[in-house]
Enzyme design. Sequence first.
Site, PDB file in Angstrom:
ATOM      1  N   ARG A  69      46.657  29.121  62.154  1.00  0.00           N
ATOM      2  CA  ARG A  69      45.680  28.524  61.249  1.00  0.00           C
ATOM      3  C   ARG A  69      45.947  27.045  61.011  1.00  0.00           C
ATOM      4  NH1 ARG A  69      46.961  33.596  59.333  1.00  0.00           N
ATOM      5  NH2 ARG A  69      45.233  35.030  58.927  1.00  0.00           N
ATOM      6  N   ASP A  72      26.084  23.785  49.605  1.00  0.00           N
ATOM      7  CA  ASP A  72      26.426  23.552  51.002  1.00  0.00           C
ATOM      8  C   ASP A  72      25.767  22.265  51.469  1.00  0.00           C
ATOM      9  OD1 ASP A  72      27.633  25.386  53.419  1.00  0.00           O
ATOM     10  OD2 ASP A  72      26.075  24.038  54.154  1.00  0.00           O
ATOM     11  N   VAL A  91      45.195  27.542  54.125  1.00  0.00           N
ATOM     12  CA  VAL A  91      45.040  27.552  52.674  1.00  0.00           C
ATOM     13  C   VAL A  91      46.237  26.964  51.937  1.00  0.00           C
ATOM     14  CG1 VAL A  91      45.908  29.911  52.375  1.00  0.00           C
ATOM     15  CG2 VAL A  91      44.283  28.961  50.727  1.00  0.00           C
ATOM     16  N   ASP A  92      47.445  27.147  52.431  1.00  0.00           N
ATOM     17  CA  ASP A  92      48.629  26.634  51.742  1.00  0.00           C
ATOM     18  C   ASP A  92      48.669  25.106  51.762  1.00  0.00           C
ATOM     19  OD1 ASP A  92      49.968  29.292  51.270  1.00  0.00           O
ATOM     20  OD2 ASP A  92      49.901  29.314  53.451  1.00  0.00           O
ATOM     21  N   HIS A 150      50.407  31.868  54.429  1.00  0.00           N
ATOM     22  CA  HIS A 150      49.319  32.718  54.908  1.00  0.00           C
ATOM     23  C   HIS A 150      49.127  32.356  56.378  1.00  0.00           C
ATOM     24  CE1 HIS A 150      45.636  34.922  55.327  1.00  0.00           C
ATOM     25  NE2 HIS A 150      44.909  33.832  55.506  1.00  0.00           N
ATOM     26  N   ALA A 172      47.146  43.089  50.612  1.00  0.00           N
ATOM     27  CA  ALA A 172      46.262  44.254  50.599  1.00  0.00           C
ATOM     28  C   ALA A 172      46.375  45.031  51.909  1.00  0.00           C
ATOM     29  CB  ALA A 172      44.824  43.804  50.367  1.00  0.00           C
ATOM     30  N   ARG A 173      46.438  44.305  53.007  1.00  0.00           N
ATOM     31  CA  ARG A 173      46.595  44.954  54.313  1.00  0.00           C
ATOM     32  C   ARG A 173      47.941  45.667  54.409  1.00  0.00           C
ATOM     33  NH1 ARG A 173      44.204  39.635  57.420  1.00  0.00           N
ATOM     34  NH2 ARG A 173      42.007  40.287  57.452  1.00  0.00           N
ATOM     35  N   THR A 222      44.099  31.443  47.688  1.00  0.00           N
ATOM     36  CA  THR A 222      44.116  32.904  47.836  1.00  0.00           C
ATOM     37  C   THR A 222      45.419  33.371  48.466  1.00  0.00           C
ATOM     38  OG1 THR A 222      42.908  32.607  49.918  1.00  0.00           O
ATOM     39  CG2 THR A 222      41.625  33.243  47.971  1.00  0.00           C
TER      40      THR A 222
END
Length: 318
Positions: A94, A37, A128-129, A181, A156-157, A149
């Site tokens: 996002r 980090d 993320v995409d 996403h 999953a949800r 991811t």
Amino acid sequence: MKIQRNKVVIIGAGNVGSQVLYTLLSSQSIAELVIIDKNATKAEGEAVDASHATSFAYSPNIKVKTGDYSECADANIIVMTAGPSAKPSEVGDRLALTSKNLAVVKDVMEKITQYTKEAIIIMVSNPVDVLTYYAQNYFDYPKEKIFGTGTTLDTARFRRILSAKYLIDTKNVHGYILGEHGETAFAAWSSTNIAGIPIDDFDILNKEIVLDKKIVEEAVKVTGHEVLTSKGYTNFGVAKSIERIVQAILSNELSVLPLSTTLEGEYGIENVALSLPCVVTKDGIGKRLETPLSIEEVSKLKLSALKLKEAFENAYKA
């Protein structure tokens, strides 16, 4: 440099990165965990805190430490979580994070590529995409070794909601959330099934239960926003998603997971990254599966692609 067996490097020691560290700490497959980090003191604190947990009985004796980007040289897997995340007051699309996080990815990828082009890079930061597309196509890195991811957590949800609806073990619910996403994600209902029974047929067999597909999809989409608003950030679900992906890689499972990668003509779409079912191997993405979709679902996938292309082009030119 020879790759160190089962070494994972986590970039970013924020809420997500630190939770990924603690989640992977329980893995029986990982030998070494490194967290990096910009705030070296924060990273050191996370590493020391995590390392103390290995003293307990039945805890794997994983080597945990902090370091700089040279640690990537012999890593199996690099998990990229750095960059600003949405705040509760900014709940929404996002894609609003695009410009800021493209700059972060540029900095991170330039540093990683100084040391390796062999590690598998898992993109986690949002959007993320868009970030996955940038990392895959602008840094001369093997494309199959970079992926996001994507809709793994969304899926999953989705499966959890259906399992609760029908009182069926989640592991017997099969179906995917595909595309972005984000706001244009959609459920691939045409291939969703429970224990091999198509969802529409299963619904007929359970006449006392009424399945409203629109409500289910909306629940999948708003869950992340609800968690963010309630606790200020999201980290547990995404960390477990990453653990699942990491395990699939290290064990060469050949598992199928909905991950974000650059499409190359699937469904007539290219030059954009979004989620399709992908075969995960020890070397990254083995192949994308062009699963049968309805005409309406293909249209939704193309809508995701269009939105993501525009977001990248607008931010990249800025």
